[in-house]
Design an enzyme around this catalytic site. Structure first.
Site, PDB file in Angstrom:
ATOM      1  N   GLU A 189     -13.483   9.215   9.448  1.00  0.00           N
ATOM      2  CA  GLU A 189     -13.482   8.438   8.376  1.00  0.00           C
ATOM      3  C   GLU A 189     -12.494   7.270   8.580  1.00  0.00           C
ATOM      4  O   GLU A 189     -11.527   7.154   8.324  1.00  0.00           O
ATOM      5  CB  GLU A 189     -13.315   9.217   6.899  1.00  0.00           C
ATOM      6  CG  GLU A 189     -14.331  10.136   6.884  1.00  0.00           C
ATOM      7  CD  GLU A 189     -15.527   9.804   6.377  1.00  0.00           C
ATOM      8  OE1 GLU A 189     -15.839   8.412   6.365  1.00  0.00           O
ATOM      9  OE2 GLU A 189     -16.542  10.657   6.313  1.00  0.00           O
ATOM     10  N   VAL A 215      -9.364   2.408  12.572  1.00  0.00           N
ATOM     11  CA  VAL A 215     -10.091   2.515  13.781  1.00  0.00           C
ATOM     12  C   VAL A 215      -9.149   2.796  15.062  1.00  0.00           C
ATOM     13  O   VAL A 215      -9.355   3.698  15.737  1.00  0.00           O
ATOM     14  CB  VAL A 215     -11.046   1.092  13.911  1.00  0.00           C
ATOM     15  CG1 VAL A 215     -11.703   1.503  15.436  1.00  0.00           C
ATOM     16  CG2 VAL A 215     -11.949   1.115  12.864  1.00  0.00           C
ATOM     17  N   GLY A 253      -4.527  12.686   6.534  1.00  0.00           N
ATOM     18  CA  GLY A 253      -4.899  11.660   5.844  1.00  0.00           C
ATOM     19  C   GLY A 253      -4.430  10.335   5.854  1.00  0.00           C
ATOM     20  O   GLY A 253      -3.225  10.153   6.309  1.00  0.00           O
ATOM     21  N   ASN A 285      -4.264   5.772   0.936  1.00  0.00           N
ATOM     22  CA  ASN A 285      -4.862   5.453  -0.344  1.00  0.00           C
ATOM     23  C   ASN A 285      -5.307   5.876  -1.467  1.00  0.00           C
ATOM     24  O   ASN A 285      -5.311   5.859  -2.408  1.00  0.00           O
ATOM     25  CB  ASN A 285      -5.929   4.262   0.082  1.00  0.00           C
ATOM     26  CG  ASN A 285      -6.986   5.035   0.840  1.00  0.00           C
ATOM     27  OD1 ASN A 285      -6.811   5.970   1.532  1.00  0.00           O
ATOM     28  ND2 ASN A 285      -8.144   4.272   1.051  1.00  0.00           N
ATOM     29  N   CYS A 292     -11.415   1.819   1.818  1.00  0.00           N
ATOM     30  CA  CYS A 292     -11.989   1.575   3.128  1.00  0.00           C
ATOM     31  C   CYS A 292     -13.443   1.025   3.158  1.00  0.00           C
ATOM     32  O   CYS A 292     -13.919   0.063   3.895  1.00  0.00           O
ATOM     33  CB  CYS A 292     -12.104   3.139   3.961  1.00  0.00           C
ATOM     34  SG  CYS A 292     -12.736   4.332   2.950  1.00  0.00           S
ATOM     35  N   GLU A 314     -18.619  13.159   4.930  1.00  0.00           N
ATOM     36  CA  GLU A 314     -17.704  13.966   3.905  1.00  0.00           C
ATOM     37  C   GLU A 314     -18.741  14.075   2.667  1.00  0.00           C
ATOM     38  O   GLU A 314     -19.659  13.444   2.404  1.00  0.00           O
ATOM     39  CB  GLU A 314     -16.289  13.414   3.443  1.00  0.00           C
ATOM     40  CG  GLU A 314     -15.525  13.121   4.694  1.00  0.00           C
ATOM     41  CD  GLU A 314     -13.988  13.020   4.537  1.00  0.00           C
ATOM     42  OE1 GLU A 314     -13.720  11.875   3.673  1.00  0.00           O
ATOM     43  OE2 GLU A 314     -13.227  14.065   4.831  1.00  0.00           O
ATOM     44  N   LEU A 330     -12.496  19.371  23.688  1.00  0.00           N
ATOM     45  CA  LEU A 330     -13.573  19.404  23.057  1.00  0.00           C
ATOM     46  C   LEU A 330     -13.776  20.226  21.605  1.00  0.00           C
ATOM     47  O   LEU A 330     -14.388  20.886  21.228  1.00  0.00           O
ATOM     48  CB  LEU A 330     -14.571  20.137  23.803  1.00  0.00           C
ATOM     49  CG  LEU A 330     -14.959  19.619  25.119  1.00  0.00           C
ATOM     50  CD1 LEU A 330     -16.130  20.582  25.947  1.00  0.00           C
ATOM     51  CD2 LEU A 330     -15.768  18.323  24.799  1.00  0.00           C
TER      52      LEU A 330
HETATM   53  P1  NAD Z   1      -3.475   5.302   9.733  1.00  0.00           P
HETATM   54  O1  NAD Z   1      -4.553   4.939  11.131  1.00  0.00           O
HETATM   55  O2  NAD Z   1      -2.332   4.246  10.321  1.00  0.00           O
HETATM   56  O3  NAD Z   1      -2.972   6.522   9.583  1.00  0.00           O
HETATM   57  C1  NAD Z   1      -3.758   7.598   9.167  1.00  0.00           C
HETATM   58  C2  NAD Z   1      -3.372   8.937   9.383  1.00  0.00           C
HETATM   59  O4  NAD Z   1      -3.253   9.172  10.848  1.00  0.00           O
HETATM   60  C3  NAD Z   1      -1.716   9.122   8.925  1.00  0.00           C
HETATM   61  O5  NAD Z   1      -1.409  10.146   8.468  1.00  0.00           O
HETATM   62  C4  NAD Z   1      -0.902   9.003  10.407  1.00  0.00           C
HETATM   63  O6  NAD Z   1       0.283   9.622  10.018  1.00  0.00           O
HETATM   64  C5  NAD Z   1      -2.071   9.502  11.556  1.00  0.00           C
HETATM   65  N1  NAD Z   1      -1.606   9.105  12.683  1.00  0.00           N
HETATM   66  C6  NAD Z   1      -1.394   8.028  13.233  1.00  0.00           C
HETATM   67  N2  NAD Z   1      -1.457   8.203  14.623  1.00  0.00           N
HETATM   68  C7  NAD Z   1      -1.960   9.152  14.975  1.00  0.00           C
HETATM   69  C8  NAD Z   1      -2.097   9.926  16.159  1.00  0.00           C
HETATM   70  N3  NAD Z   1      -2.120   9.244  17.219  1.00  0.00           N
HETATM   71  N4  NAD Z   1      -2.486  11.148  16.180  1.00  0.00           N
HETATM   72  C9  NAD Z   1      -2.807  11.808  15.033  1.00  0.00           C
HETATM   73  N5  NAD Z   1      -2.497  11.374  13.556  1.00  0.00           N
HETATM   74  C10 NAD Z   1      -2.138  10.272  13.860  1.00  0.00           C
HETATM   75  O7  NAD Z   1      -4.179   4.605   8.469  1.00  0.00           O
HETATM   76  P2  NAD Z   1      -3.574   4.219   7.194  1.00  0.00           P
HETATM   77  O8  NAD Z   1      -2.805   3.164   7.316  1.00  0.00           O
HETATM   78  O9  NAD Z   1      -2.870   5.491   6.662  1.00  0.00           O
HETATM   79  O10 NAD Z   1      -4.711   4.087   6.201  1.00  0.00           O
HETATM   80  C11 NAD Z   1      -5.488   2.888   6.164  1.00  0.00           C
HETATM   81  C12 NAD Z   1      -6.727   2.943   7.230  1.00  0.00           C
HETATM   82  O11 NAD Z   1      -7.690   4.041   6.784  1.00  0.00           O
HETATM   83  C13 NAD Z   1      -7.766   1.856   6.893  1.00  0.00           C
HETATM   84  O12 NAD Z   1      -8.204   1.402   8.235  1.00  0.00           O
HETATM   85  C14 NAD Z   1      -8.800   2.370   6.035  1.00  0.00           C
HETATM   86  O13 NAD Z   1     -10.166   1.678   6.184  1.00  0.00           O
HETATM   87  C15 NAD Z   1      -9.037   3.784   6.562  1.00  0.00           C
HETATM   88  N6  NAD Z   1      -9.419   4.547   5.534  1.00  0.00           N
HETATM   89  C16 NAD Z   1     -10.827   5.022   5.937  1.00  0.00           C
HETATM   90  C17 NAD Z   1     -11.383   5.868   4.776  1.00  0.00           C
HETATM   91  C18 NAD Z   1     -12.803   6.448   5.050  1.00  0.00           C
HETATM   92  O14 NAD Z   1     -13.174   7.538   4.285  1.00  0.00           O
HETATM   93  N7  NAD Z   1     -13.537   5.832   6.012  1.00  0.00           N
HETATM   94  C19 NAD Z   1     -10.690   6.062   3.543  1.00  0.00           C
HETATM   95  C20 NAD Z   1      -9.473   5.845   3.330  1.00  0.00           C
HETATM   96  C21 NAD Z   1      -8.936   5.004   4.258  1.00  0.00           C
END
Ligand code: NAD
Length: 489
Positions: free
Chosen positions: A252, A232, A152, A155, A286, A463, A246
């Site tokens: 998201e 991203v 997750g 936000n 997001c 989702e 795979l």
């Molecule tokens: P982030 O990418 O820094 O972290 C997301 C999650 O990934 C965290 O739990 C983190 O610990 C984990 N993580 C980080 N590196 C990893 C790796 N190498 N392998 C596995 N897990 C890893 O994102 P954030 O700063 O927590 O959230 C903000 C971002 O999320 C924004 O870019 C936002 O747009 C996006 N977001 C997207 C949606 C959607 O539904 N499309 C919803 C909410 C937030």
């Protein structure tokens, strides 16, 4: 120091809270004051193994239950979430800093919607089909994937924990969920409620951790699927790691979505939509419409009303129900947003309002003023990169074809919106915009009934809705021969 949101332990595995103090310390900080409200530990490899082993052990029996029986438990969880909306909302506010005015209507309740919806449709949504073949026939079954991992962002911690958990469980899977290290609390409360509702132990486990922990889950051979909500760059890493074995993936990810306001739009609605799509959750959404394209003829009036309404936003203590805008989730995110505001100023955008730190709040909190830039051009950094804060960019445009091309000129493709009173134009324009979720004459509404997700670099998979069940299951096809086998030898 009081740890006022300290959970019973860091992890929830096999139906109970589990601690392993060997893991590095994660401090949960209340963003409004900078106060440490809980201290947890990241999962050690032993905790990761324990969580996945318990999910693997529990999943077959769960999958063998009728979908109606599974759904009954999920619906009971939905009821418990609703009954405890106030306490869960306060926890969500402590976890994220989002105002209670928002969390009380948007966070636990949308999680409850998810369990109610997937609990209800599990029985009908997982049916297969019968395929007549002239004597012979075939049928398909929708079967669960096995152990699914949810990761997750910070936000919407409770909503994300539910949006991933509900369809996964409804389809007969087990889940291991890792919340963001910034917001470790909400998912634990959801896990506890699910088990109180009767979920057999092992089916919904929560482990804490950060970017070091995530790969232990993603690379694990017993995991069949990974669903990530995040940025991203993280999405690229997780998808690449999952490809090594795979695994199924749902991504998201982030966005820089266009919100287009034509001159025939209802201006007050368009201003309201733009504000919701930039300032809700302090801009940490997001799907936000952060590039607001306004047709030149109404620019002055749009900006006048937008400025007045933005300056009237009540910023302050998130626990005060009158507060409309809280702090950013972390000091790092606050700094990031302030640096984008500085770039906007330096690159020549016109600051309409905001642009700094509000002066009515504690200096220890991670607050940023709701900020509007006008005269933003497509090349400016603030028009290209995801800021993830309360910073709205207003860009001018003249005609429809031009704004569609400019709206699409981004690597992202999460969402888009159009405000117009010409319905034909509304449909024509959304048809050409490259995004996964689009709105006409409203913005950012994501009820559980509709699919949500992105295209291009904003991700893949969906989702919510029946579509999510497809992403947590796969088809098994059975061909039935009804006569003797005709072999040429
Ligand atoms: P982030 O990418 O820094 O972290 C997301 C999650 O990934 C965290 O739990 C983190 O610990 C984990 N993580 C980080 N590196 C990893 C790796 N190498 N392998 C596995 N897990 C890893 O994102 P954030 O700063 O927590 O959230 C903000 C971002 O999320 C924004 O870019 C936002 O747009 C996006 N977001 C997207 C949606 C959607 O539904 N499309 C919803 C909410 C937030």
């Amino acid at each position: 120091m009081t740890l006022r949101a300290q959970p019973k332990a860091s992890h929830f595995i096999d139906g109970e809270f589990v601690e392993d103090e060997a893991g590095s310390v994660i401090e949960s900080i209340y963003p409004a004051t900078g106060e440490v409200i809980a201290r947890l530990h990241a999962a050690t490899p032993a905790i990761v193994e324990k969580a996945i082993a318990s999910a693997k052990r529990a999943q077959p029996e769960w999958a063998a239950m009728s979908p109606t029986a599974r759904g009954r438990i999920l619906k009971r969880a939905a009821d418990l979430i609703r009954e405890r909306n106030r306490e869960l909302s306060e926890l969500e506010t402590l976890d994220t800093g989002k105002p209670i005015q928002e969390t009380i209507i948007a966070d636990p309740t949308s999680g409850a919607d998810s369990f109610e919806f997937f609990g209800g449709i599990a029985a009908a949504g997982l049916n297969g089909s019968y395929i007549p073949l002239g004597g012979d026939f075939a049928y398909t079954k929708r079967v669960p994937l096995g152990v699914c991992v949810g990761i997750g962002a910070w936000n919407y911690p409770q909503q994300i924990a539910c949006w991933k958990g509900a369809p996964a469980l409804a389809a007969g899977n087990a889940m291991v969920f890792k919340p963001s290290e910034n917001t470790p609390l909400g998912a634990l409360a959801i896990a506890e409620i699910l088990h109180e509702a009767g979920l057999p132990k092992g089916l919904y486990n929560v482990i804490q951790g950060d970017r070091e922990t995530g790969p232990l889950l993603v690379n694990h051979p017993d995991v069949a699927k990974v669903s990530l909500t995040g940025s991203v760059p993280t999405g690229r890493k997780v998808a690449a790691a999952a490809a090594g074995s795979l695994k199924h993936v749902t991504m998201e990810l982030g966005g820089k979505s266009p919100l287009i306001v034509f001159e025939d739009a209802d201006i007050d609605s368009a201003v309201g939509g733009a504000m919701l799509g930039n300032f809700y959750s302090t801009g940490q959404v997001c799907s936000n419409g952060t590039r607001v394209f306004v047709q030149r003829k109404i620019k002055a009036e749009f900006l006048k009303r937008l400025k007045a309404r933005t300056e009237a936003i009540a910023i302050g203590d998130p626990m005060d129900e009158a507060t409309q805008l809280g702090p950013m989730v972390s000091w790092a995110q606050r700094d990031k947003v302030l640096s984008y505001i500085a770039k906007g100023k330096a690159e020549g955008a016109t600051l309409v309002t905001g642009g700094g730190i509000p002066n009515n709040v504690s200096g220890e909190g991670y607050y940023v003023q709701p900020t509007v830039f006008a005269d933003v051009t497509d090349e400016m950094t603030i028009a290209r990169e995801e800021i993830f804060g309360p910073v709205m960019c207003v860009l001018d445009f003249d005609d429809e074809a031009e704004v569609i091309a400019r709206g699409n000129a981004t690597e992202f493709g999460l969402s888009a919106g159009v405000f117009t009173s010409d319905l034909t134009r509304g449909h024509r324009v959304v048809d050409q915009l490259e995004a996964g979720t689009l709105w006409i004459n409203t913005y950012n509404l994501c009820p559980v009934e509709i699919p949500f997700g992105g295209s291009k670099q904003s991700g893949f998979g969906r989702e919510n809705s029946l579509a999510a069940l497809e992403h947590y299951s796969e088809l098994k096809t059975v061909y039935v021969g009804m006569g003797p086998v005709q072999a040429p030898y």
